[in-house]
Design a protein around this motif. Structure first.
Motif, PDB file in Angstrom:
ATOM      1  N   CYS A  78       0.841  -1.204   0.000  1.00 49.04           N
ATOM      2  CA  CYS A  78       0.000   0.000   0.000  1.00 49.04           C
ATOM      3  C   CYS A  78       0.876   1.255   0.000  1.00 49.04           C
ATOM      4  O   CYS A  78       2.052   1.219   0.383  1.00 49.04           O
ATOM      5  CB  CYS A  78      -0.898   0.014   1.241  1.00 49.04           C
ATOM      6  SG  CYS A  78      -2.178  -1.258   1.241  1.00 49.04           S
ATOM      7  N   GLU A  82      -1.822   4.935   3.068  1.00 48.71           N
ATOM      8  CA  GLU A  82      -2.870   3.925   3.110  1.00 48.71           C
ATOM      9  C   GLU A  82      -2.416   2.718   3.927  1.00 48.71           C
ATOM     10  O   GLU A  82      -1.218   2.527   4.162  1.00 48.71           O
ATOM     11  CB  GLU A  82      -3.251   3.476   1.688  1.00 48.71           C
ATOM     12  CG  GLU A  82      -3.926   4.561   0.874  1.00 48.71           C
ATOM     13  CD  GLU A  82      -4.316   4.077  -0.508  1.00 48.71           C
ATOM     14  OE1 GLU A  82      -5.238   4.652  -1.104  1.00 48.71           O
ATOM     15  OE2 GLU A  82      -3.677   3.101  -0.998  1.00 48.71           O
ATOM     16  N   TRP A  83      -3.397   1.894   4.308  1.00 45.12           N
ATOM     17  CA  TRP A  83      -3.128   0.713   5.123  1.00 45.12           C
ATOM     18  C   TRP A  83      -4.139  -0.369   4.765  1.00 45.12           C
ATOM     19  O   TRP A  83      -5.290  -0.059   4.437  1.00 45.12           O
ATOM     20  CB  TRP A  83      -3.232   1.072   6.608  1.00 45.12           C
ATOM     21  CG  TRP A  83      -2.847  -0.045   7.525  1.00 45.12           C
ATOM     22  CD1 TRP A  83      -3.670  -0.784   8.328  1.00 45.12           C
ATOM     23  CD2 TRP A  83      -1.537  -0.577   7.710  1.00 45.12           C
ATOM     24  NE1 TRP A  83      -2.958  -1.731   9.008  1.00 45.12           N
ATOM     25  CE2 TRP A  83      -1.632  -1.632   8.647  1.00 45.12           C
ATOM     26  CE3 TRP A  83      -0.299  -0.267   7.172  1.00 45.12           C
ATOM     27  CZ2 TRP A  83      -0.543  -2.379   9.046  1.00 45.12           C
ATOM     28  CZ3 TRP A  83       0.789  -1.008   7.572  1.00 45.12           C
ATOM     29  CH2 TRP A  83       0.669  -2.047   8.504  1.00 45.12           C
ATOM     30  N   ASN A  85      -7.046  -3.216   4.874  1.00 39.66           N
ATOM     31  CA  ASN A  85      -8.175  -3.474   5.754  1.00 39.66           C
ATOM     32  C   ASN A  85      -7.972  -4.812   6.469  1.00 39.66           C
ATOM     33  O   ASN A  85      -6.929  -5.456   6.327  1.00 39.66           O
ATOM     34  CB  ASN A  85      -9.477  -3.466   4.952  1.00 39.66           C
ATOM     35  CG  ASN A  85      -9.493  -4.544   3.879  1.00 39.66           C
ATOM     36  OD1 ASN A  85      -8.475  -5.183   3.614  1.00 39.66           O
ATOM     37  ND2 ASN A  85     -10.635  -4.746   3.250  1.00 39.66           N
ATOM     38  N   GLU A  86      -8.952  -5.218   7.248  1.00 40.28           N
ATOM     39  CA  GLU A  86      -8.791  -6.433   8.050  1.00 40.28           C
ATOM     40  C   GLU A  86      -8.585  -7.669   7.180  1.00 40.28           C
ATOM     41  O   GLU A  86      -7.819  -8.570   7.533  1.00 40.28           O
ATOM     42  CB  GLU A  86     -10.011  -6.622   8.956  1.00 40.28           C
ATOM     43  CG  GLU A  86     -10.124  -5.577  10.059  1.00 40.28           C
ATOM     44  CD  GLU A  86     -11.284  -5.868  10.976  1.00 40.28           C
ATOM     45  OE1 GLU A  86     -11.962  -6.903  10.762  1.00 40.28           O
ATOM     46  OE2 GLU A  86     -11.519  -5.073  11.899  1.00 40.28           O
ATOM     47  N   LYS A  87      -9.253  -7.729   6.048  1.00 35.31           N
ATOM     48  CA  LYS A  87      -9.115  -8.894   5.163  1.00 35.31           C
ATOM     49  C   LYS A  87      -7.874  -8.825   4.291  1.00 35.31           C
ATOM     50  O   LYS A  87      -7.549  -9.794   3.603  1.00 35.31           O
ATOM     51  CB  LYS A  87     -10.363  -9.003   4.279  1.00 35.31           C
ATOM     52  CG  LYS A  87     -11.632  -9.302   5.049  1.00 35.31           C
ATOM     53  CD  LYS A  87     -12.809  -9.446   4.093  1.00 35.31           C
ATOM     54  CE  LYS A  87     -14.089  -9.769   4.844  1.00 35.31           C
ATOM     55  NZ  LYS A  87     -15.249  -9.920   3.910  1.00 35.31           N
ATOM     56  N   LYS A  88      -7.222  -7.670   4.275  1.00 33.86           N
ATOM     57  CA  LYS A  88      -6.026  -7.453   3.457  1.00 33.86           C
ATOM     58  C   LYS A  88      -6.291  -7.669   1.961  1.00 33.86           C
ATOM     59  O   LYS A  88      -5.445  -8.207   1.234  1.00 33.86           O
ATOM     60  CB  LYS A  88      -4.875  -8.365   3.910  1.00 33.86           C
ATOM     61  CG  LYS A  88      -4.346  -8.038   5.293  1.00 33.86           C
ATOM     62  CD  LYS A  88      -3.112  -8.853   5.613  1.00 33.86           C
ATOM     63  CE  LYS A  88      -2.525  -8.444   6.965  1.00 33.86           C
ATOM     64  NZ  LYS A  88      -1.292  -9.192   7.276  1.00 33.86           N
ATOM     65  N   ARG A  90      -7.795  -4.938   0.200  1.00 38.15           N
ATOM     66  CA  ARG A  90      -7.770  -3.608  -0.397  1.00 38.15           C
ATOM     67  C   ARG A  90      -7.123  -2.626   0.568  1.00 38.15           C
ATOM     68  O   ARG A  90      -7.080  -2.852   1.796  1.00 38.15           O
ATOM     69  CB  ARG A  90      -9.167  -3.135  -0.777  1.00 38.15           C
ATOM     70  CG  ARG A  90     -10.123  -2.932   0.395  1.00 38.15           C
ATOM     71  CD  ARG A  90     -11.523  -2.642  -0.103  1.00 38.15           C
ATOM     72  NE  ARG A  90     -12.453  -2.440   0.996  1.00 38.15           N
ATOM     73  CZ  ARG A  90     -12.728  -1.240   1.534  1.00 38.15           C
ATOM     74  NH1 ARG A  90     -12.133  -0.153   1.029  1.00 38.15           N
ATOM     75  NH2 ARG A  90     -13.573  -1.135   2.532  1.00 38.15           N
ATOM     76  N   CYS A  91      -6.617  -1.527   0.016  1.00 37.39           N
ATOM     77  CA  CYS A  91      -5.976  -0.483   0.823  1.00 37.39           C
ATOM     78  C   CYS A  91      -6.999   0.583   1.207  1.00 37.39           C
ATOM     79  O   CYS A  91      -7.831   0.984   0.372  1.00 37.39           O
ATOM     80  CB  CYS A  91      -4.823   0.165   0.051  1.00 37.39           C
ATOM     81  SG  CYS A  91      -3.434  -0.942  -0.274  1.00 37.39           S
ATOM     82  N   ILE A  92      -6.953   1.010   2.431  1.00 37.75           N
ATOM     83  CA  ILE A  92      -7.843   2.068   2.916  1.00 37.75           C
ATOM     84  C   ILE A  92      -6.993   3.199   3.476  1.00 37.75           C
ATOM     85  O   ILE A  92      -5.856   2.983   3.894  1.00 37.75           O
ATOM     86  CB  ILE A  92      -8.812   1.532   3.994  1.00 37.75           C
ATOM     87  CG1 ILE A  92      -8.022   0.937   5.162  1.00 37.75           C
ATOM     88  CG2 ILE A  92      -9.771   0.512   3.409  1.00 37.75           C
ATOM     89  CD1 ILE A  92      -8.900   0.478   6.315  1.00 37.75           C
ATOM     90  N   LYS A  94      -5.207   5.753   5.856  1.00 36.41           N
ATOM     91  CA  LYS A  94      -4.829   5.707   7.268  1.00 36.41           C
ATOM     92  C   LYS A  94      -5.595   6.767   8.059  1.00 36.41           C
ATOM     93  O   LYS A  94      -5.996   7.795   7.513  1.00 36.41           O
ATOM     94  CB  LYS A  94      -3.329   5.965   7.423  1.00 36.41           C
ATOM     95  CG  LYS A  94      -2.434   4.827   6.963  1.00 36.41           C
ATOM     96  CD  LYS A  94      -0.969   5.141   7.242  1.00 36.41           C
ATOM     97  CE  LYS A  94      -0.058   4.002   6.841  1.00 36.41           C
ATOM     98  NZ  LYS A  94       1.370   4.306   7.130  1.00 36.41           N
ATOM     99  N   ASP A 252      -0.809   2.059  11.157  1.00 40.93           N
ATOM    100  CA  ASP A 252      -2.162   2.295  10.660  1.00 40.93           C
ATOM    101  C   ASP A 252      -2.638   3.732  10.851  1.00 40.93           C
ATOM    102  O   ASP A 252      -3.815   4.029  10.650  1.00 40.93           O
ATOM    103  CB  ASP A 252      -3.140   1.349  11.360  1.00 40.93           C
ATOM    104  CG  ASP A 252      -3.094   1.483  12.875  1.00 40.93           C
ATOM    105  OD1 ASP A 252      -2.115   2.058  13.388  1.00 40.93           O
ATOM    106  OD2 ASP A 252      -4.028   1.019  13.542  1.00 40.93           O
TER     107      ASP A 252
END
Length: 373
Positions: A78, A82-83, A85-88, A90-92, A94, A252
């Motif tokens: 990422c 960005e960081w 998400n829990e499922k890894k 997609r990038c969301i 920070k 994060d």
């Protein structure tokens, strides 16, 4: 460069019946023999863990990486802002961290600062109403009002530490509280010196009589405060504070904070303020045993003890914290030290003015036995 899908298919060539099991490939609408589960998004293929080339393991993506397709051989990193998400998958963005006005601790600071400002204005009103009474006149009215205004401004400067930092607020933060506290401590130092001079001047033909007056006290405050202003100007001209975006301290979060610019300048401001406080404390401690008609030195001694304790305790806490909690430590030190000055210096006088008006007379003020009845 080979196509990743073609590479994956080459790895998944058929195995023997004992080695593999059948799984349905919905995308190909056919049965394909393989001995490994499908690597879901958020994972990547780890080949080479088995003696059979068609077998592999699925391992989660590393910290800061994602996989948004099945059976990927590598994960994507990422961006810095960005960081995963829990499922890894997609990038969301920070989270932005700073001491905002909506934080619970900020609401506590706002409430405390507002209440202390009201108390300071109330005390100032009492002193104005009883301006010509002995207890107000005996302790240098001019210095008392300078000190009250400085304490009031120190409470209001707390709001500079709240909200998202900007370059201008970063500059004003340290400069404002550094100069304001220097004025406040210089006022206490001048008060202590005037207490000593006033006691010495009571002797007939004393040399100290010519030093009694507002000129000396005003000169002390102006001189001591000017040194702090010069330190701040040198700091600004060399390496002033600025807004800093820290993307590395937390995985994060993005920390928006103020960088002091010159660490030497920052600690020079704190060091000079501490020097004034130490001198005022030592001088007040030495003259604390003077007659009770000039007993303000006792209150100055205790107020400087509270002041120094608050800032000494702040230093290790400041160095051991990060982000908004570092700012919170500064705010706590400002509120605690200012409240200590206000309560130790002015509350005893207000108590006598409001609840023991009989003691607020010239005769009682000069009678050491009546002061504490």
């Amino acid at each position: 460069m080979n196509n990743p899908d073609e590479t994956r298919k080459s790895l998944l060539r058929p195995c023997t019946a004992k080695q593999c099991r059948y799984t349905r490939r919905e995308d190909l609408h056919q049965l394909e023999s393989r001995c490994s589960e499908v690597c879901l998004p958020g994972n990547r293929i780890k080949p080479g863990s088995s003696i059979h080339p068609c077998c592999y393991d699925c391992v989660p993506c590393s910290e800061g990486e994602i996989s948004n397709q099945t059976d990927r051989e590598s994960c994507m990193k990422c961006r810095d802002d960005e960081w995963p998400n829990e499922k890894k998958d997609r990038c969301i963005p920070k989270l932005l961290e700073f001491l905002s006005y909506t934080d619970g601790i900020s609401k506590v600071f706002i409430t405390a600062s507002s209440l202390l400002c009201i108390v300071t204005l109330f005390i100032m009103g009492i002193f104005i109403s009883y301006l010509n009474t002995p207890i107000v006149k005996a302790n240098n009215r001019n210095l008392s009002f300078v000190l009250l205004v400085s304490i009031f401004l120190s409470f209001t400067c707390v709001f500079l530490f709240l909200g998202q930092p900007l370059d201008i607020t970063c500059i004003l933060r340290v400069m404002t509280f550094g100069v304001i506290f220097s004025i406040a401590v210089s006022s206490l130092l001048a008060k202590t010196i005037m207490v000593y001079i006033a006691f010495k001047a009571t002797k007939p033909g004393s040399y100290w009589r010519k030093w009694i007056g507002s000129k000396l006290s005003n000169s002390i405050v102006s001189l001591c405060s000017s040194v702090q202003v010069i330190i701040c100007l040198i700091w600004l001209s060399t390496s002033h504070p600025f807004k800093e975006i820290d993307t590395h301290s937390y995985q994060d979060k993005i920390v928006i904070q103020c960088n002091e610019g010159s660490v030497i300048g920052f600690y020079s401001v704190l060091g000079y303020m501490g020097f004034l406080a130490a001198v005022s404390f030592l001088l007040a401690f030495m003259v604390r045993t003077l007659p009770d008609s000039f007993n303000e030195a006792k209150y100055i001694t205790f107020s400087m003890l509270v002041f120094c304790s608050a800032w000494i305790a702040m230093i290790p806490a400041y160095l051991s914290t990060k982000g908004k909690y570092m700012v919170a430590v500064e705010v706590v030190a400002i509120l605690a030290s200012s409240a200590g000055l206000l309560s130790c210096i002015f509350l005893p006088k207000c108590f006598i003015i409001l609840f023991k008006p009989k003691l607020n007379t010239q005769s009682c003020l000069l009678d050491r036995k009546n002061i504490y009845k």
